[in-house]
Motif scaffolding. Sequence first.
Motif, PDB file in Angstrom:
ATOM      1  N   HIS A  25     -27.931   5.966  51.055  1.00  0.00           N
ATOM      2  CA  HIS A  25     -26.498   6.630  51.611  1.00  0.00           C
ATOM      3  C   HIS A  25     -25.998   6.191  52.934  1.00  0.00           C
ATOM      4  O   HIS A  25     -24.693   6.180  52.896  1.00  0.00           O
ATOM      5  CB  HIS A  25     -27.004   8.224  51.918  1.00  0.00           C
ATOM      6  N   GLN A  26     -26.844   5.794  53.848  1.00  0.00           N
ATOM      7  CA  GLN A  26     -25.999   5.106  54.923  1.00  0.00           C
ATOM      8  C   GLN A  26     -25.221   3.855  54.490  1.00  0.00           C
ATOM      9  O   GLN A  26     -24.043   3.675  55.014  1.00  0.00           O
ATOM     10  CB  GLN A  26     -27.100   4.817  56.098  1.00  0.00           C
ATOM     11  N   ASP A  27     -25.903   2.998  53.845  1.00  0.00           N
ATOM     12  CA  ASP A  27     -25.145   1.818  53.364  1.00  0.00           C
ATOM     13  C   ASP A  27     -23.844   2.164  52.759  1.00  0.00           C
ATOM     14  O   ASP A  27     -22.755   1.481  52.726  1.00  0.00           O
ATOM     15  CB  ASP A  27     -25.801   0.946  52.550  1.00  0.00           C
ATOM     16  N   ALA A  28     -23.831   3.325  51.773  1.00  0.00           N
ATOM     17  CA  ALA A  28     -22.680   3.716  51.126  1.00  0.00           C
ATOM     18  C   ALA A  28     -21.636   4.021  52.090  1.00  0.00           C
ATOM     19  O   ALA A  28     -20.351   3.887  51.794  1.00  0.00           O
ATOM     20  CB  ALA A  28     -23.207   4.859  49.999  1.00  0.00           C
ATOM     21  N   GLN A  29     -21.985   4.926  53.092  1.00  0.00           N
ATOM     22  CA  GLN A  29     -20.864   5.387  53.855  1.00  0.00           C
ATOM     23  C   GLN A  29     -20.375   4.305  54.872  1.00  0.00           C
ATOM     24  O   GLN A  29     -19.137   4.308  54.909  1.00  0.00           O
ATOM     25  CB  GLN A  29     -21.702   6.458  54.913  1.00  0.00           C
ATOM     26  N   LEU A  76     -12.016   4.684  54.552  1.00  0.00           N
ATOM     27  CA  LEU A  76     -12.075   5.840  53.864  1.00  0.00           C
ATOM     28  C   LEU A  76     -13.114   6.559  54.666  1.00  0.00           C
ATOM     29  O   LEU A  76     -14.297   6.130  54.829  1.00  0.00           O
ATOM     30  CB  LEU A  76     -12.726   5.772  52.437  1.00  0.00           C
ATOM     31  N   TYR A  77     -12.632   7.694  55.398  1.00  0.00           N
ATOM     32  CA  TYR A  77     -13.454   8.436  56.158  1.00  0.00           C
ATOM     33  C   TYR A  77     -13.427   9.997  55.868  1.00  0.00           C
ATOM     34  O   TYR A  77     -14.460  10.446  56.259  1.00  0.00           O
ATOM     35  CB  TYR A  77     -12.771   8.494  57.647  1.00  0.00           C
ATOM     36  N   ASN A  78     -12.882  10.313  54.767  1.00  0.00           N
ATOM     37  CA  ASN A  78     -12.999  11.596  54.385  1.00  0.00           C
ATOM     38  C   ASN A  78     -14.089  11.923  53.274  1.00  0.00           C
ATOM     39  O   ASN A  78     -14.011  11.906  51.979  1.00  0.00           O
ATOM     40  CB  ASN A  78     -11.656  12.017  53.702  1.00  0.00           C
ATOM     41  N   LEU A  79     -15.349  11.914  53.805  1.00  0.00           N
ATOM     42  CA  LEU A  79     -16.365  11.627  52.957  1.00  0.00           C
ATOM     43  C   LEU A  79     -17.087  13.009  52.761  1.00  0.00           C
ATOM     44  O   LEU A  79     -17.569  13.680  53.943  1.00  0.00           O
ATOM     45  CB  LEU A  79     -17.634  10.504  53.460  1.00  0.00           C
ATOM     46  N   ARG A  80     -17.525  13.357  51.804  1.00  0.00           N
ATOM     47  CA  ARG A  80     -18.275  14.681  51.396  1.00  0.00           C
ATOM     48  C   ARG A  80     -19.625  14.364  51.062  1.00  0.00           C
ATOM     49  O   ARG A  80     -19.776  13.431  49.965  1.00  0.00           O
ATOM     50  CB  ARG A  80     -17.667  15.531  50.400  1.00  0.00           C
ATOM     51  N   GLU A  81     -20.805  14.833  51.400  1.00  0.00           N
ATOM     52  CA  GLU A  81     -22.227  14.552  51.105  1.00  0.00           C
ATOM     53  C   GLU A  81     -22.822  15.709  50.032  1.00  0.00           C
ATOM     54  O   GLU A  81     -22.503  17.064  50.610  1.00  0.00           O
ATOM     55  CB  GLU A  81     -22.967  14.339  52.117  1.00  0.00           C
ATOM     56  N   MET A  83     -29.120  19.342  53.498  1.00  0.00           N
ATOM     57  CA  MET A  83     -28.361  18.659  54.379  1.00  0.00           C
ATOM     58  C   MET A  83     -28.843  17.179  54.313  1.00  0.00           C
ATOM     59  O   MET A  83     -30.230  16.924  54.325  1.00  0.00           O
ATOM     60  CB  MET A  83     -28.102  19.140  55.709  1.00  0.00           C
ATOM     61  N   LEU A  84     -27.902  16.390  54.390  1.00  0.00           N
ATOM     62  CA  LEU A  84     -28.610  14.827  54.244  1.00  0.00           C
ATOM     63  C   LEU A  84     -28.544  14.294  55.834  1.00  0.00           C
ATOM     64  O   LEU A  84     -27.700  13.955  56.317  1.00  0.00           O
ATOM     65  CB  LEU A  84     -27.499  13.757  53.291  1.00  0.00           C
ATOM     66  N   VAL A  85     -29.497  14.333  56.337  1.00  0.00           N
ATOM     67  CA  VAL A  85     -29.701  14.285  57.830  1.00  0.00           C
ATOM     68  C   VAL A  85     -30.087  12.928  58.028  1.00  0.00           C
ATOM     69  O   VAL A  85     -29.624  12.193  59.130  1.00  0.00           O
ATOM     70  CB  VAL A  85     -30.854  15.127  58.277  1.00  0.00           C
ATOM     71  N   LEU A  86     -31.227  12.425  57.595  1.00  0.00           N
ATOM     72  CA  LEU A  86     -31.527  10.836  57.682  1.00  0.00           C
ATOM     73  C   LEU A  86     -31.036  10.171  56.624  1.00  0.00           C
ATOM     74  O   LEU A  86     -31.668   9.929  55.686  1.00  0.00           O
ATOM     75  CB  LEU A  86     -32.957  10.501  58.135  1.00  0.00           C
ATOM     76  N   ASP A  87     -29.846   9.582  56.748  1.00  0.00           N
ATOM     77  CA  ASP A  87     -29.019   9.031  55.627  1.00  0.00           C
ATOM     78  C   ASP A  87     -29.968   7.970  54.958  1.00  0.00           C
ATOM     79  O   ASP A  87     -29.498   7.649  53.697  1.00  0.00           O
ATOM     80  CB  ASP A  87     -27.484   8.462  55.979  1.00  0.00           C
ATOM     81  N   ARG A  88     -30.598   7.083  55.811  1.00  0.00           N
ATOM     82  CA  ARG A  88     -31.342   5.908  55.175  1.00  0.00           C
ATOM     83  C   ARG A  88     -32.558   6.536  54.080  1.00  0.00           C
ATOM     84  O   ARG A  88     -33.025   5.572  53.548  1.00  0.00           O
ATOM     85  CB  ARG A  88     -31.998   5.130  56.261  1.00  0.00           C
ATOM     86  N   VAL A  92     -30.163  11.762  46.353  1.00  0.00           N
ATOM     87  CA  VAL A  92     -31.381  12.441  46.419  1.00  0.00           C
ATOM     88  C   VAL A  92     -32.111  11.621  47.295  1.00  0.00           C
ATOM     89  O   VAL A  92     -32.036  10.372  47.882  1.00  0.00           O
ATOM     90  CB  VAL A  92     -31.976  12.520  45.070  1.00  0.00           C
ATOM     91  N   LYS A  93     -33.332  12.295  47.788  1.00  0.00           N
ATOM     92  CA  LYS A  93     -34.252  11.567  48.781  1.00  0.00           C
ATOM     93  C   LYS A  93     -35.031  10.663  47.808  1.00  0.00           C
ATOM     94  O   LYS A  93     -35.154  11.015  46.525  1.00  0.00           O
ATOM     95  CB  LYS A  93     -35.144  12.548  49.292  1.00  0.00           C
ATOM     96  N   TYR A  94     -35.384   9.596  48.308  1.00  0.00           N
ATOM     97  CA  TYR A  94     -36.307   8.635  47.694  1.00  0.00           C
ATOM     98  C   TYR A  94     -37.554   9.306  47.018  1.00  0.00           C
ATOM     99  O   TYR A  94     -38.041   8.839  46.134  1.00  0.00           O
ATOM    100  CB  TYR A  94     -36.776   7.502  48.593  1.00  0.00           C
ATOM    101  N   THR A  95     -38.153  10.300  47.775  1.00  0.00           N
ATOM    102  CA  THR A  95     -39.187  10.977  47.399  1.00  0.00           C
ATOM    103  C   THR A  95     -39.185  11.879  46.189  1.00  0.00           C
ATOM    104  O   THR A  95     -39.916  12.308  45.630  1.00  0.00           O
ATOM    105  CB  THR A  95     -39.991  11.607  48.465  1.00  0.00           C
TER     106      THR A  95
END
Length: 65
Positions: free
Chosen positions: A3-7, A15-20, A29-34, A60-63
């Motif tokens: 997710h961090q790389d995508a952002q 593009l800064y108007n991003l919704r997660e 909530m997507l807290v730790l984006d990696r 989704v979380k990797y887990t």
Amino acid sequence: MNHQDAQDTMQRAGLYNLREVDGTGQGRMLVLDRNWVQTGQDPAPGTEVTPDTVITLTAVKYTDR
């Protein structure tokens, strides 16, 4: 892609108007984006948009996989 790389990719394109969104539907909530992997994007990748367009990134979380 995580997710961090995508952002980062979106922001490099101006593009800064991003919704997660939590792709499991749990509303987390997507807290730790990696720790999250991208599973979707709206509008679809490759679609030409204006800088003020809302881009929804679904992950989704990797887990969770």
